[in-house]
Design a protein around this motif. Structure first.
Motif, PDB file in Angstrom:
ATOM      1  N   PHE A  52      33.762  72.845  30.214  1.00  0.00           N
ATOM      2  CA  PHE A  52      33.543  74.040  29.374  1.00  0.00           C
ATOM      3  C   PHE A  52      32.698  73.733  28.129  1.00  0.00           C
ATOM      4  O   PHE A  52      32.279  74.639  27.444  1.00  0.00           O
ATOM      5  N   GLU A  53      32.500  72.464  27.858  1.00  0.00           N
ATOM      6  CA  GLU A  53      31.924  72.095  26.561  1.00  0.00           C
ATOM      7  C   GLU A  53      30.487  72.564  26.364  1.00  0.00           C
ATOM      8  O   GLU A  53      30.028  72.732  25.251  1.00  0.00           O
ATOM      9  N   GLN A  54      29.774  72.805  27.518  1.00  0.00           N
ATOM     10  CA  GLN A  54      28.400  73.281  27.388  1.00  0.00           C
ATOM     11  C   GLN A  54      28.358  74.768  27.047  1.00  0.00           C
ATOM     12  O   GLN A  54      27.398  75.259  26.492  1.00  0.00           O
ATOM     13  N   THR A  55      29.428  75.496  27.410  1.00  0.00           N
ATOM     14  CA  THR A  55      29.436  76.945  27.177  1.00  0.00           C
ATOM     15  C   THR A  55      30.361  77.362  26.041  1.00  0.00           C
ATOM     16  O   THR A  55      30.215  78.433  25.476  1.00  0.00           O
ATOM     17  N   LEU A  56      31.353  76.521  25.724  1.00  0.00           N
ATOM     18  CA  LEU A  56      32.335  76.883  24.705  1.00  0.00           C
ATOM     19  C   LEU A  56      32.427  75.800  23.642  1.00  0.00           C
ATOM     20  O   LEU A  56      32.209  74.617  23.925  1.00  0.00           O
ATOM     21  N   SER A  57      32.749  76.251  22.446  1.00  0.00           N
ATOM     22  CA  SER A  57      32.970  75.294  21.362  1.00  0.00           C
ATOM     23  C   SER A  57      34.436  75.395  20.935  1.00  0.00           C
ATOM     24  O   SER A  57      34.942  76.489  20.665  1.00  0.00           O
ATOM     25  N   PHE A  58      35.142  74.267  20.977  1.00  0.00           N
ATOM     26  CA  PHE A  58      36.565  74.246  20.603  1.00  0.00           C
ATOM     27  C   PHE A  58      36.721  73.802  19.168  1.00  0.00           C
ATOM     28  O   PHE A  58      36.211  72.750  18.797  1.00  0.00           O
ATOM     29  N   GLN A  59      37.447  74.615  18.403  1.00  0.00           N
ATOM     30  CA  GLN A  59      37.674  74.264  17.001  1.00  0.00           C
ATOM     31  C   GLN A  59      39.176  74.310  16.710  1.00  0.00           C
ATOM     32  O   GLN A  59      39.921  75.034  17.353  1.00  0.00           O
ATOM     33  N   GLY A  60      39.583  73.578  15.717  1.00  0.00           N
ATOM     34  CA  GLY A  60      41.007  73.571  15.345  1.00  0.00           C
ATOM     35  C   GLY A  60      41.787  72.518  16.112  1.00  0.00           C
ATOM     36  O   GLY A  60      41.216  71.671  16.814  1.00  0.00           O
ATOM     37  N   ASN A  61      43.123  72.675  15.969  1.00  0.00           N
ATOM     38  CA  ASN A  61      44.030  71.686  16.544  1.00  0.00           C
ATOM     39  C   ASN A  61      44.353  72.043  18.001  1.00  0.00           C
ATOM     40  O   ASN A  61      45.346  72.687  18.282  1.00  0.00           O
ATOM     41  N   VAL A  62      43.468  71.629  18.914  1.00  0.00           N
ATOM     42  CA  VAL A  62      43.676  71.936  20.329  1.00  0.00           C
ATOM     43  C   VAL A  62      44.855  71.134  20.877  1.00  0.00           C
ATOM     44  O   VAL A  62      45.678  71.627  21.644  1.00  0.00           O
ATOM     45  N   LEU A  63      44.926  69.862  20.466  1.00  0.00           N
ATOM     46  CA  LEU A  63      46.006  68.974  20.915  1.00  0.00           C
ATOM     47  C   LEU A  63      47.233  69.209  20.026  1.00  0.00           C
ATOM     48  O   LEU A  63      47.512  68.431  19.112  1.00  0.00           O
ATOM     49  N   ASN A  64      47.918  70.310  20.275  1.00  0.00           N
ATOM     50  CA  ASN A  64      49.065  70.649  19.410  1.00  0.00           C
ATOM     51  C   ASN A  64      50.388  70.622  20.187  1.00  0.00           C
ATOM     52  O   ASN A  64      50.414  70.384  21.400  1.00  0.00           O
ATOM     53  N   GLY A  65      51.476  70.881  19.453  1.00  0.00           N
ATOM     54  CA  GLY A  65      52.811  70.809  20.046  1.00  0.00           C
ATOM     55  C   GLY A  65      53.016  71.778  21.189  1.00  0.00           C
ATOM     56  O   GLY A  65      53.723  71.470  22.162  1.00  0.00           O
ATOM     57  N   ASN A  66      52.409  72.967  21.084  1.00  0.00           N
ATOM     58  CA  ASN A  66      52.568  73.953  22.157  1.00  0.00           C
ATOM     59  C   ASN A  66      51.971  73.441  23.467  1.00  0.00           C
ATOM     60  O   ASN A  66      52.583  73.554  24.532  1.00  0.00           O
TER      61      ASN A  66
END
Lengths: 280, 316
Positions: A52-66
């Motif tokens: 997905f990295e070519q089409t989406l940009s992930f920001q924030g704490n993706v690796l979280n407790g949930n």
């Protein structure tokens, strides 16, 4: 008499060393997963989101407790039935093997009440196992990784859930997961009524789960008609709460199938236990 | 079946009981009655059907045929009422090894149908001689200690009837005496009705006042132990040097019935117990050397025939 007998069953479960194997195993397994994620979690996330990295940009704490809790539950939900059956599969046959069932059955409590008290105590133990898994997965997940929006990769795409929209999904998921585990517990108790061997019902329960899981995952048309009826097909229904929108009808179907299994298995167990000649 | 009865309240009534396991007939035709206050011996060799009968009386198994009444009520229809009035050990007491003696008793007391206080539990532990060991796990107990705890468990709820299935099995001689004394205490001090199964005639003779003998799944004789084991009716074996002369002397001088000669210069008489010294005296004063005297009660002989010599030789 029923409640006194149920209290007895709680005491016996609490005093048996094997009852703590499940709690210890969950503690160890969750700890290992959390440790691994703490050390190498970002690499794991990159691996999953690479496409997905070519089409989406992930920001924030993706690796979280949930996310941690979801990964842990998804990983361990296969092993938990074994931990449950280890105790519930022993509730009748273990006592028959030991000889104490003979002593219990000469007391003025009906066999129906005796079995139902074991059923209730077994389900209480199952709840404790699941709650401990929840505490370990969610509690320690939040503690070590914090909270945040939840990103789940599903076969049909990526689901992103707001952090304040997650807790109710976990709680609802736990209810369905509990129903699935109660089905396992009931199956093992039922098998336990058919033998005086302590190990047999535990092994047979696992064999049935494996067989049904294989039938459920084999993409062969001959199994299409029975697949929706197998309880194993609905054991992972808790994950449906993390779809958006939540497929309510699918969840209701799963609840119905699991409850029908529980009622039918319990009926068979009661019939067998009431007719059983206690010869041990 | 031969029968000798005293008449008081009938607590147990087993009528033509039968039980089959597939093609195997464990019990074919067992009938007997137990009266209030009895210590009732349930005698028979291993495999005769004693345990199967007891299991049927406790609703552990379903009979194939026959009727069981306890306290005047039919067992199947009044199971809870009846079991609340019974304390039992079937074969051996199997407790929860991972729990203490006290916890085990608490567990069985809770579902005994009566309210049993902690002090009552401690009283019973003391009664069976386990005071000081109540906190120990049963897994650490010897067989004898488990049997004692088993007896404590049977009387916790003050039952009217106590059923003990071979309570001396696996015990050393001292352990057997201890258990026997406990049973006698239950009878004498607590006025309990006791049904005691055993394959050992001498054990029943010491403890029981009434008994039934079962063999090959059938009840053979029932009645008062003293009458069945009538000491007036002995088979006595005299080992002598001259059997013919001994036979003549006995015929001339006494009313004893000479049953016959058996090998090795042994003659067999049916005489009263108190006549043994007199006959011995007559033989020796007439020059017959007596090398040995052995006696067996008729019932013992009968039991031996029923159960097989090997069983009796091992246990009597």
């Amino acid at each position: 008499m029923f409640w006194k007998s149920t209290y007895n069953e709680f005491i016996k479960i609490a005093a048996k060393p094997r009852s703590y194997i499940g709690l210890a195993a969950i503690t160890a397994l969750v700890s290992v997963i959390l440790f691994a994620m703490k050390v190498d979690g970002l690499a794991y996330i990159s691996f999953i989101t690479a496409s997905f990295e070519q089409t989406l940009s992930f920001q924030g704490n993706v690796l979280n407790g949930n996310l941690m809790a979801f990964i842990i539950l998804q990983t361990l939900i296969i092993q938990i039935p074994l931990l449950v059956a280890l105790v519930t599969g022993d509730l009748v046959s273990g006592e028959a093997d030991m000889g104490s069932l003979r002593m219990l059955a000469t007391k003025p409590i009906s066999r129906t009440q005796l079995l139902l008290s074991k059923f209730l105590a077994g389900n209480a133990y199952t709840l404790i196992i699941l709650l401990w898994l929840g505490v370990m997965a969610l509690g320690f997940g939040w503690l070590l990784f914090g909270s945040g929006d939840m990103m789940i990769l599903k076969s049909n795409g990526l689901v992103i859930l707001q952090s304040d929209d997650v807790l109710w999904r976990f709680l609802s998921g736990f209810v369905i997961a509990y129903l699935a585990l109660v089905t396992i517990a009931t199956l093992s108790i039922t098998l336990s009524c058919f033998t005086d061997n302590s190990i047999g019902p535990i092994v047979t329960t696992m064999a049935i789960i494996i067989l049904f899981t294989i039938i459920g995952t084999l993409d062969v048309p001959v199994f299409d008609s029975i697949r929706p009826l197998l309880f194993t097909t609905h054991m992972a229904s808790w994950r449906s709460f993390f779809d958006d929108p939540v497929p309510k009808q699918d969840i209701i179907n799963s609840v119905v199938v699991l409850v029908v299994h529980i009622v039918a298995l319990l009926g068979i167990a009661l019939f067998k236990f009431n007719k059983k000649d206690i010869l041990s | 079946m031969a029968q000798l009865n005293n008449m008081s309240e009938k607590i147990v009534e087993v009528k033509k009981l039968a039980k089959q396991f597939g093609k195997l007939t464990a019990v074919e035709d067992v009938s007997f009655d137990v009266y209030r206050g009895d210590v009732f011996g349930f005698l028979g060799p291993n495999g005769a059907g004693k345990s199967t009968t007891i299991r049927a009386m406790l609703s552990l198994i379903t009979p194939s045929a026959g009727e069981i009444f306890l306290f005047g009520r039919e067992l199947h229809k009044n199971r809870s009422y009846i079991l609340s009035k019974i304390g039992c050990i079937v074969e051996k007491p199997d407790f929860y090894k991972y729990l203490s003696a006290e916890k085990n008793l608490e567990i069985f007391a809770r579902i005994s149908g009566s309210t049993v206080s902690k002090s009552k539990i401690h009283e019973m532990i003391e009664f069976v001689g386990l005071k000081g060991r109540e906190k120990d796990k049963v897994g650490h107990f010897s067989h004898g200690m488990k049997q004692r705890l088993g007896i404590a468990q049977t009387i916790l709820h003050d039952p009217d009837l106590i059923i003990l299935d071979e309570p001396n099995t696996g015990l050393d001689p001292q352990g057997s005496i201890d258990i026997r004394n406990l049973i006698l205490q239950l009878k004498n001090e607590r006025n309990k009705t006791i049904l005691l199964s055993s394959h050992i005639l001498s054990e029943i003779e010491i403890i029981a006042n009434r008994m039934v003998i079962i063999a090959k799944g059938r009840s053979v004789v029932q009645g008062n132990v003293a009458e069945l084991l009538n000491k007036q009716d002995l088979i006595v074996y005299f080992e002598v040097d001259q059997t013919e002369k001994a036979r003549q002397i006995i015929s001339q001088k006494s009313q004893a019935t000479v049953i016959g000669d058996i090998e090795n210069n042994v003659i067999q008489l049916q005489i009263a117990h108190q006549d043994i010294p007199q006959i011995n005296h007559w033989l020796t004063e007439n020059g017959v050397k007596v090398y040995g005297i052995d006696s067996k009660r008729k019932l013992e002989d009968y039991f031996l025939k029923l159960v097989g010599k090997d069983v009796l030789e091992k246990h009597v």
